[in-house]
Design an enzyme around this catalytic site. Structure first.
Site, PDB file in Angstrom:
ATOM      1  N   LYS A  15       0.826  -1.215   0.000  1.00 22.79           N
ATOM      2  CA  LYS A  15       0.000   0.000   0.000  1.00 22.79           C
ATOM      3  C   LYS A  15       0.862   1.267   0.000  1.00 22.79           C
ATOM      4  O   LYS A  15       0.630   2.181  -0.779  1.00 22.79           O
ATOM      5  CB  LYS A  15      -0.930   0.021   1.240  1.00 22.79           C
ATOM      6  CG  LYS A  15      -1.874  -1.167   1.295  1.00 22.79           C
ATOM      7  CD  LYS A  15      -2.814  -1.095   2.484  1.00 22.79           C
ATOM      8  CE  LYS A  15      -2.103  -1.163   3.831  1.00 22.79           C
ATOM      9  NZ  LYS A  15      -1.361  -2.408   4.083  1.00 22.79           N
ATOM     10  N   ARG A  90      -9.256   0.953   9.004  1.00 22.29           N
ATOM     11  CA  ARG A  90      -8.820  -0.415   9.270  1.00 22.29           C
ATOM     12  C   ARG A  90      -9.872  -1.190  10.051  1.00 22.29           C
ATOM     13  O   ARG A  90      -9.660  -2.361  10.344  1.00 22.29           O
ATOM     14  CB  ARG A  90      -7.549  -0.359  10.108  1.00 22.29           C
ATOM     15  CG  ARG A  90      -6.294  -0.925   9.394  1.00 22.29           C
ATOM     16  CD  ARG A  90      -5.155  -0.622  10.297  1.00 22.29           C
ATOM     17  NE  ARG A  90      -3.933  -1.283  10.141  1.00 22.29           N
ATOM     18  CZ  ARG A  90      -2.840  -0.768   9.569  1.00 22.29           C
ATOM     19  NH1 ARG A  90      -2.887   0.390   8.956  1.00 22.29           N
ATOM     20  NH2 ARG A  90      -1.704  -1.424   9.607  1.00 22.29           N
ATOM     21  N   ARG A 163      11.772  -1.630  10.627  1.00 19.55           N
ATOM     22  CA  ARG A 163      10.764  -1.305  11.639  1.00 19.55           C
ATOM     23  C   ARG A 163      10.724  -2.368  12.731  1.00 19.55           C
ATOM     24  O   ARG A 163      10.743  -3.555  12.449  1.00 19.55           O
ATOM     25  CB  ARG A 163       9.384  -1.161  10.982  1.00 19.55           C
ATOM     26  CG  ARG A 163       9.147   0.202  10.391  1.00 19.55           C
ATOM     27  CD  ARG A 163       7.909   0.259   9.540  1.00 19.55           C
ATOM     28  NE  ARG A 163       6.723  -0.318  10.166  1.00 19.55           N
ATOM     29  CZ  ARG A 163       5.525  -0.327   9.588  1.00 19.55           C
ATOM     30  NH1 ARG A 163       5.364   0.211   8.386  1.00 19.55           N
ATOM     31  NH2 ARG A 163       4.501  -0.867  10.198  1.00 19.55           N
ATOM     32  N   ARG A 174       0.101  -8.902  13.668  1.00 22.14           N
ATOM     33  CA  ARG A 174      -0.466  -7.884  12.767  1.00 22.14           C
ATOM     34  C   ARG A 174      -1.333  -8.539  11.699  1.00 22.14           C
ATOM     35  O   ARG A 174      -2.381  -8.010  11.335  1.00 22.14           O
ATOM     36  CB  ARG A 174       0.657  -7.057  12.134  1.00 22.14           C
ATOM     37  CG  ARG A 174       1.284  -6.102  13.147  1.00 22.14           C
ATOM     38  CD  ARG A 174       2.591  -5.534  12.666  1.00 22.14           C
ATOM     39  NE  ARG A 174       2.443  -4.732  11.484  1.00 22.14           N
ATOM     40  CZ  ARG A 174       3.405  -4.533  10.591  1.00 22.14           C
ATOM     41  NH1 ARG A 174       4.595  -5.083  10.772  1.00 22.14           N
ATOM     42  NH2 ARG A 174       3.184  -3.791   9.549  1.00 22.14           N
TER      43      ARG A 174
HETATM   44  P1  ADP Z   1       2.254  -1.874   3.206  1.00 23.49           P
HETATM   45  O1  ADP Z   1       2.277  -0.372   3.142  1.00 23.49           O
HETATM   46  O2  ADP Z   1       1.010  -2.452   2.564  1.00 23.49           O
HETATM   47  O3  ADP Z   1       2.493  -2.415   4.564  1.00 23.49           O
HETATM   48  P2  ADP Z   1       4.796  -1.690   1.751  1.00 23.49           P
HETATM   49  O4  ADP Z   1       4.491  -0.799   0.601  1.00 23.49           O
HETATM   50  O5  ADP Z   1       5.573  -1.101   2.876  1.00 23.49           O
HETATM   51  O6  ADP Z   1       3.441  -2.395   2.293  1.00 23.49           O
HETATM   52  O7  ADP Z   1       5.562  -2.966   1.174  1.00 23.49           O
HETATM   53  C1  ADP Z   1       6.057  -3.995   2.041  1.00 23.49           C
HETATM   54  C2  ADP Z   1       7.394  -4.503   1.514  1.00 23.49           C
HETATM   55  O8  ADP Z   1       7.183  -5.244   0.298  1.00 23.49           O
HETATM   56  C3  ADP Z   1       8.410  -3.413   1.177  1.00 23.49           C
HETATM   57  O9  ADP Z   1       9.682  -3.863   1.522  1.00 23.49           O
HETATM   58  C4  ADP Z   1       8.255  -3.235  -0.359  1.00 23.49           C
HETATM   59  O10 ADP Z   1       9.476  -2.806  -0.963  1.00 23.49           O
HETATM   60  C5  ADP Z   1       7.890  -4.650  -0.796  1.00 23.49           C
HETATM   61  N1  ADP Z   1       6.958  -4.706  -1.938  1.00 23.49           N
HETATM   62  C6  ADP Z   1       5.917  -3.866  -2.183  1.00 23.49           C
HETATM   63  N2  ADP Z   1       5.257  -4.253  -3.298  1.00 23.49           N
HETATM   64  C7  ADP Z   1       5.898  -5.359  -3.759  1.00 23.49           C
HETATM   65  C8  ADP Z   1       5.714  -6.239  -4.903  1.00 23.49           C
HETATM   66  N3  ADP Z   1       4.708  -6.048  -5.762  1.00 23.49           N
HETATM   67  N4  ADP Z   1       6.572  -7.262  -5.044  1.00 23.49           N
HETATM   68  C9  ADP Z   1       7.580  -7.478  -4.155  1.00 23.49           C
HETATM   69  N5  ADP Z   1       7.825  -6.694  -3.076  1.00 23.49           N
HETATM   70  C10 ADP Z   1       6.989  -5.649  -2.885  1.00 23.49           C
HETATM   71  P1  AMP Z   2       1.264   0.515   9.174  1.00 23.84           P
HETATM   72  O1  AMP Z   2       2.387   1.483   8.972  1.00 23.84           O
HETATM   73  O2  AMP Z   2       0.055   0.800   8.324  1.00 23.84           O
HETATM   74  O3  AMP Z   2       1.727  -0.923   9.072  1.00 23.84           O
HETATM   75  O4  AMP Z   2       0.777   0.732  10.688  1.00 23.84           O
HETATM   76  C1  AMP Z   2       1.637   0.542  11.784  1.00 23.84           C
HETATM   77  C2  AMP Z   2       0.842   0.457  13.079  1.00 23.84           C
HETATM   78  O5  AMP Z   2       0.170   1.706  13.332  1.00 23.84           O
HETATM   79  C3  AMP Z   2      -0.300  -0.581  13.108  1.00 23.84           C
HETATM   80  O6  AMP Z   2       0.172  -1.890  13.426  1.00 23.84           O
HETATM   81  C4  AMP Z   2      -1.206   0.001  14.199  1.00 23.84           C
HETATM   82  O7  AMP Z   2      -0.691  -0.232  15.506  1.00 23.84           O
HETATM   83  C5  AMP Z   2      -1.116   1.497  13.916  1.00 23.84           C
HETATM   84  N1  AMP Z   2      -2.150   1.908  12.942  1.00 23.84           N
HETATM   85  C6  AMP Z   2      -1.954   2.373  11.676  1.00 23.84           C
HETATM   86  N2  AMP Z   2      -3.109   2.669  11.092  1.00 23.84           N
HETATM   87  C7  AMP Z   2      -4.092   2.390  11.990  1.00 23.84           C
HETATM   88  C8  AMP Z   2      -5.516   2.464  11.956  1.00 23.84           C
HETATM   89  N3  AMP Z   2      -6.181   2.902  10.874  1.00 23.84           N
HETATM   90  N4  AMP Z   2      -6.188   2.086  13.069  1.00 23.84           N
HETATM   91  C9  AMP Z   2      -5.544   1.677  14.169  1.00 23.84           C
HETATM   92  N5  AMP Z   2      -4.213   1.555  14.259  1.00 23.84           N
HETATM   93  C10 AMP Z   2      -3.473   1.904  13.180  1.00 23.84           C
END
Ligand code: ADP
Ligand code: AMP
Length: 218
Positions: A15, A90, A163, A174
C-alpha cells in the site's frame, strides 16, 4: 468534491509503495496512518506515547484517537483536491466515521477502494526484508526493491531502518489483527460498488499499472 481513494490490503501488501506513486501521478495527497503515528512517536507527543504500546504489539490503536488524527490531517489544504488513504480505515467503525464525516463536510464519498491481494507467505517475506527511510517513509526491500546504496534512501539520502514491528512475532499478530478487524472492509466497500481487486503478487511496476488503470477508470 474531493477525489478519495482508499487502499486496502494486509500489512506488507504494498500500500505505501503504491500510494507514493499514485499520489504523484494523480496529484493527490498521500495519507498514511502508520506514518502519522510513527511521526508522533518520534516527536514523543501525547498521541505518540498513547499509540506506542499498541504499535509495538501489532495491535490497532483505538478508533476514537485514530479517527480524530485522520480528520485533522484531512482538513489540511493539501487534501482539497483529494487523497490516497493508506492504512486507514482499518475497522468498520473507522470506515463509517469516514463516510459520515465526508457526507457532513460535503467532500463526497470514497470513489474507489482498490484491494491489493497478497498471500500470507509473501507478506512475511516482504515484511522481513522491508527497509524504510527515516525522513519520509520511502520503502525498499532488500531483494525486491533494493536501494542503489545499501542503508541509504535513493530519494532523500536519509538513513534506512528496519521497523521494530516487522519482527516475525509482531508480524504474526499484525496479520491476525488484519484478518479479524480489517477484512470486513472488503465487503463494506464491495457493497458500496467501489471495490477493485488487484493482484498484488506481481512485480511492483505491474501492480502500479493495474492500480492506475483501475483508479483512472471512473
Ligand atoms: P504496506 O504499506 O502495505 O504495509 P509496503 O508498501 O511497505 O506495504 O511494502 C512492504 C514490503 O514489500 C516493502 O519492503 C516493499 O518494498 C515490498 N513490496 C511492495 N510491493 C511489492 C511487490 N509487488 N513485489 C515485491 N515486493 C513488494
Ligand atoms: P502501518 O504502517 O500501516 O503498518 O501501521 C503501523 C501500526 O500503526 C499498526 O500496526 C497500528 O498499531 C497502527 N495503525 C496504523 N493505522 C491504523 C488504523 N487505521 N487504526 C488503528 N491503528 C493503526
Amino acid at each position: 468534491m474531493a477525489d478519495l481513494i482508499v487502499l486496502l490490503g494486509p500489512p506488507g501488501a504494498g500500500k505505501g509503495t503504491q500510494a507514493k506513486v499514485l499520489s504523484q501521478d494523480l496529484g493527490l495527497a498521500h495519507i498514511s496512518s502508520g506514518d502519522l503515528f510513527r511521526d508522533h512517536l518520534q516527536r514523543k507527543t501525547e498521541l505518540g506515547i498513547l499509540a506506542q504500546g499498541y504499535m509495538q504489539r501489532g495491535d490497532l490503536v483505538p478508533d476514537d484517537v485514530t479517527i480524530s488524527m485522520i480528520r485533522d490531517r484531512m482538513s489540511n489544504p493539501d487534501c482539497a483536491k483529494g487523497a490516497i488513504l493508506d492504512g486507514f480505515p482499518r475497522t468498520v467503525p473507522q470506515a463509517q466515521a469516514l463516510d459520515a464525516w465526508l457526507a457532513d463536510s460535503k467532500l463526497g464519498a470514497v470513489r474507489k477502494a482498490p484491494y491489493i491481494k497478497v498471500s500470507e507467505k509473501a507478506l512475511v517475506e516482504r515484511l522481513s526484508g522491508r527497509w524504510s527511510c527515516r525522513a519520509a517513509g520511502h520503502v525498499y526491500h532488500e531483494k525486491f526493491n533494493p536501494p542503489k546504496q545499501s542503508g541509504k534512501c535513493d530519494l532523500d539520502g536519509s538513513e534506512l531502518y528496519q521497523r521494530e514491528d516487522d519482527k516475525a512475532e509482531t508480524v504474526k499478530n499484525r496479520i491476525r489483527v488484519y484478518f479479524e478487524q480489517t477484512t470486513p472492509l472488503i465487503e463494506y466497500y464491495r457493497r458500496k460498488g467501489v471495490l477493485a481487486e488487484i493482484d498484488g503478487e506481481k512485480p511492483i511496476a505491474e501492480v502500479t499499472e493495474e492500480l492506475l488503470a483501475s483508479v483512472k477508470n471512473k
